[in-house]
Scaffold this motif. Structure first.
Motif, PDB file in Angstrom:
ATOM      1  N   ARG A   1      -3.679  -0.363 -10.732  1.00 32.31           N
ATOM      2  CA  ARG A   1      -4.106   0.164 -12.037  1.00 32.31           C
ATOM      3  C   ARG A   1      -4.902   1.451 -11.860  1.00 32.31           C
ATOM      4  O   ARG A   1      -4.774   2.381 -12.667  1.00 32.31           O
ATOM      5  N   GLU A   2      -5.710   1.511 -10.797  1.00 32.61           N
ATOM      6  CA  GLU A   2      -6.468   2.746 -10.530  1.00 32.61           C
ATOM      7  C   GLU A   2      -5.519   3.913 -10.269  1.00 32.61           C
ATOM      8  O   GLU A   2      -5.727   5.024 -10.742  1.00 32.61           O
ATOM      9  N   LYS A   3      -4.459   3.626  -9.470  1.00 33.42           N
ATOM     10  CA  LYS A   3      -3.487   4.677  -9.147  1.00 33.42           C
ATOM     11  C   LYS A   3      -2.763   5.136 -10.405  1.00 33.42           C
ATOM     12  O   LYS A   3      -2.489   6.329 -10.576  1.00 33.42           O
ATOM     13  N   ASN A   4      -2.436   4.187 -11.311  1.00 34.70           N
ATOM     14  CA  ASN A   4      -1.783   4.548 -12.570  1.00 34.70           C
ATOM     15  C   ASN A   4      -2.678   5.453 -13.394  1.00 34.70           C
ATOM     16  O   ASN A   4      -2.217   6.421 -13.995  1.00 34.70           O
ATOM     17  N   LEU A   5      -3.970   5.132 -13.420  1.00 33.04           N
ATOM     18  CA  LEU A   5      -4.917   5.949 -14.182  1.00 33.04           C
ATOM     19  C   LEU A   5      -4.983   7.356 -13.603  1.00 33.04           C
ATOM     20  O   LEU A   5      -4.980   8.340 -14.346  1.00 33.04           O
ATOM     21  N   ALA A   6      -4.984   7.440 -12.271  1.00 34.05           N
ATOM     22  CA  ALA A   6      -5.024   8.759 -11.624  1.00 34.05           C
ATOM     23  C   ALA A   6      -3.793   9.577 -12.005  1.00 34.05           C
ATOM     24  O   ALA A   6      -3.879  10.781 -12.246  1.00 34.05           O
ATOM     25  N   LYS A   7      -2.639   8.891 -12.092  1.00 35.46           N
ATOM     26  CA  LYS A   7      -1.397   9.561 -12.468  1.00 35.46           C
ATOM     27  C   LYS A   7      -1.480  10.073 -13.905  1.00 35.46           C
ATOM     28  O   LYS A   7      -1.066  11.199 -14.209  1.00 35.46           O
ATOM     29  N   LEU A   8      -2.036   9.246 -14.791  1.00 36.09           N
ATOM     30  CA  LEU A   8      -2.174   9.646 -16.190  1.00 36.09           C
ATOM     31  C   LEU A   8      -3.140  10.820 -16.319  1.00 36.09           C
ATOM     32  O   LEU A   8      -2.914  11.744 -17.102  1.00 36.09           O
ATOM     33  N   GLN A   9      -4.198  10.787 -15.513  1.00 39.80           N
ATOM     34  CA  GLN A   9      -5.204  11.851 -15.578  1.00 39.80           C
ATOM     35  C   GLN A   9      -4.629  13.203 -15.169  1.00 39.80           C
ATOM     36  O   GLN A   9      -5.090  14.238 -15.637  1.00 39.80           O
ATOM     37  N   MET A  10      -3.594  13.163 -14.278  1.00 41.85           N
ATOM     38  CA  MET A  10      -2.949  14.423 -13.885  1.00 41.85           C
ATOM     39  C   MET A  10      -2.367  15.129 -15.106  1.00 41.85           C
ATOM     40  O   MET A  10      -2.326  16.358 -15.180  1.00 41.85           O
ATOM     41  N   VAL A  11      -1.875  14.333 -16.088  1.00 48.27           N
ATOM     42  CA  VAL A  11      -1.287  14.917 -17.292  1.00 48.27           C
ATOM     43  C   VAL A  11      -2.389  15.277 -18.293  1.00 48.27           C
ATOM     44  O   VAL A  11      -2.326  16.307 -18.955  1.00 48.27           O
TER      45      VAL A  11
ATOM     46  N   ARG B   1       0.831  -1.221   0.000  1.00 49.86           N
ATOM     47  CA  ARG B   1       0.000   0.000   0.000  1.00 49.86           C
ATOM     48  C   ARG B   1       0.858   1.260   0.000  1.00 49.86           C
ATOM     49  O   ARG B   1       0.523   2.245  -0.644  1.00 49.86           O
ATOM     50  N   PHE B   2       1.978   1.220   0.746  1.00 51.49           N
ATOM     51  CA  PHE B   2       2.879   2.378   0.735  1.00 51.49           C
ATOM     52  C   PHE B   2       3.408   2.618  -0.680  1.00 51.49           C
ATOM     53  O   PHE B   2       3.497   3.749  -1.137  1.00 51.49           O
ATOM     54  N   LEU B   3       3.764   1.520  -1.377  1.00 54.18           N
ATOM     55  CA  LEU B   3       4.384   1.648  -2.703  1.00 54.18           C
ATOM     56  C   LEU B   3       3.460   2.302  -3.716  1.00 54.18           C
ATOM     57  O   LEU B   3       3.899   3.096  -4.534  1.00 54.18           O
ATOM     58  N   ILE B   4       2.163   1.964  -3.686  1.00 58.67           N
ATOM     59  CA  ILE B   4       1.279   2.550  -4.689  1.00 58.67           C
ATOM     60  C   ILE B   4       0.770   3.923  -4.255  1.00 58.67           C
ATOM     61  O   ILE B   4       0.048   4.574  -4.985  1.00 58.67           O
ATOM     62  N   GLY B   5       1.167   4.377  -3.058  1.00 59.08           N
ATOM     63  CA  GLY B   5       0.823   5.737  -2.649  1.00 59.08           C
ATOM     64  C   GLY B   5      -0.367   5.832  -1.724  1.00 59.08           C
ATOM     65  O   GLY B   5      -0.826   6.927  -1.411  1.00 59.08           O
ATOM     66  N   ASP B   6      -0.898   4.693  -1.261  1.00 62.04           N
ATOM     67  CA  ASP B   6      -1.989   4.699  -0.286  1.00 62.04           C
ATOM     68  C   ASP B   6      -1.392   4.704   1.125  1.00 62.04           C
ATOM     69  O   ASP B   6      -1.494   3.726   1.860  1.00 62.04           O
ATOM     70  N   THR B   7      -0.776   5.837   1.500  1.00 68.34           N
ATOM     71  CA  THR B   7      -0.027   5.864   2.757  1.00 68.34           C
ATOM     72  C   THR B   7      -0.922   5.571   3.961  1.00 68.34           C
ATOM     73  O   THR B   7      -0.548   4.814   4.850  1.00 68.34           O
TER      74      THR B   7
END
Lengths: 137, 112
Positions: free
Chosen positions: B100-110, B65-71
């Protein structure tokens, strides 16, 4: 994560936490450290994990034995505070239809990700883990 | 953006996103300005398989969870012995989609 998802998750977590405490309080887990455990690390490797002993710590807290609680695991204090504060805070937010806890959660997440906060906390957890291994919980 | 570039991006990165999001991502990228291609190329996504391995090995410490950013959830998992060992096992099945959800959120930032 959305506000409602977090609140439901935390409500379930608190409920499970209280039932776990009640179950252990009734069966007297404080006096029987070798009873059946749920910690997979301990069951597999016979080495305690950083949070092993926090149930015993919380039950000592319920009995009012502060020194015992500190000996078993200082994390027990943290869990005790969370178990008291979080349900009240959630109730407050749900009744008044606010999101104060959600904003606090998001803010503390970004705080925890800062290196100057994260590194000391990681060292603390590691130190606690080493202490746990020495105590052979 | 050119369809060729978009298809190349999708081909290289499809494993980082959920299948049902791919067509939507493709449409968004096609409508995106050419100038953002550089930023898009520098994005680093988390590999769901790697996170699953971490989850199996060190899940009860909340490392996945820490790795994908869900601190917040990571701390929760760490303090409770992986949620009394239940959450630890449940997360073997949830963590890949969460990544995969976190990756999508990262892409959406761009994208936005």
């Amino acid at each position: 994560m959305s506000r409602n998802k977090l609140y439901i998750l935390l409500a379930i977590a608190c409920l499970v936490g209280y039932s776990w405490l009640f179950f252990n309080y009734r069966s007297g887990a404080e006096t029987d450290p070798d009873g059946p455990g749920v910690c997979l690390i301990k069951e597999v490797t016979h080495i305690p994990c950083p949070s092993c002993g926090s149930t015993r710590s919380a039950i000592s807290l319920l009995h009012g034995n502060m020194t015992d609680a500190l000996y078993w695991n200082p994390i027990g204090f943290l869990l005790g505070i969370i178990l008291v504060v979080v349900p009240l805070w959630l109730l407050f937010d749900v009744v008044l239809k606010k999101d104060t806890f959600f904003r606090f959660y998001k803010k503390s997440e970004t705080t925890l990700e800062q290196k100057k906060v994260a590194v000391p906390l990681i060292i603390l957890v590691l130190a606690n883990w080493i202490w746990n291994i020495f105590k052979a919980l | 953006m050119e369809a060729q570039k978009v298809d190349m991006f999708i081909m290289m990165n499809s494993k980082f996103f959920e299948g049902h999001h791919l067509s939507q991502i493709r449409e968004r990228l096609l409508a995106m300005d050419e100038s953002k291609w550089g930023i898009l190329q520098t994005l680093q996504f988390k590999d769901p398989t790697t996170i699953l391995i971490v989850s199996i090995l060190a899940g009860s410490l909340g490392v996945d969870r820490f790795l994908i950013g869900d601190t917040g959830l990571g701390v929760g998992k760490l303090l409770t012995c992986g949620g009394l060992g239940i959450w630890y096992i449940v997360d073997w099945f949830l963590i890949m989609d969460a990544t995969r959800e976190k990756n999508l959120a990262k892409l959406q930032m761009v994208l936005y």
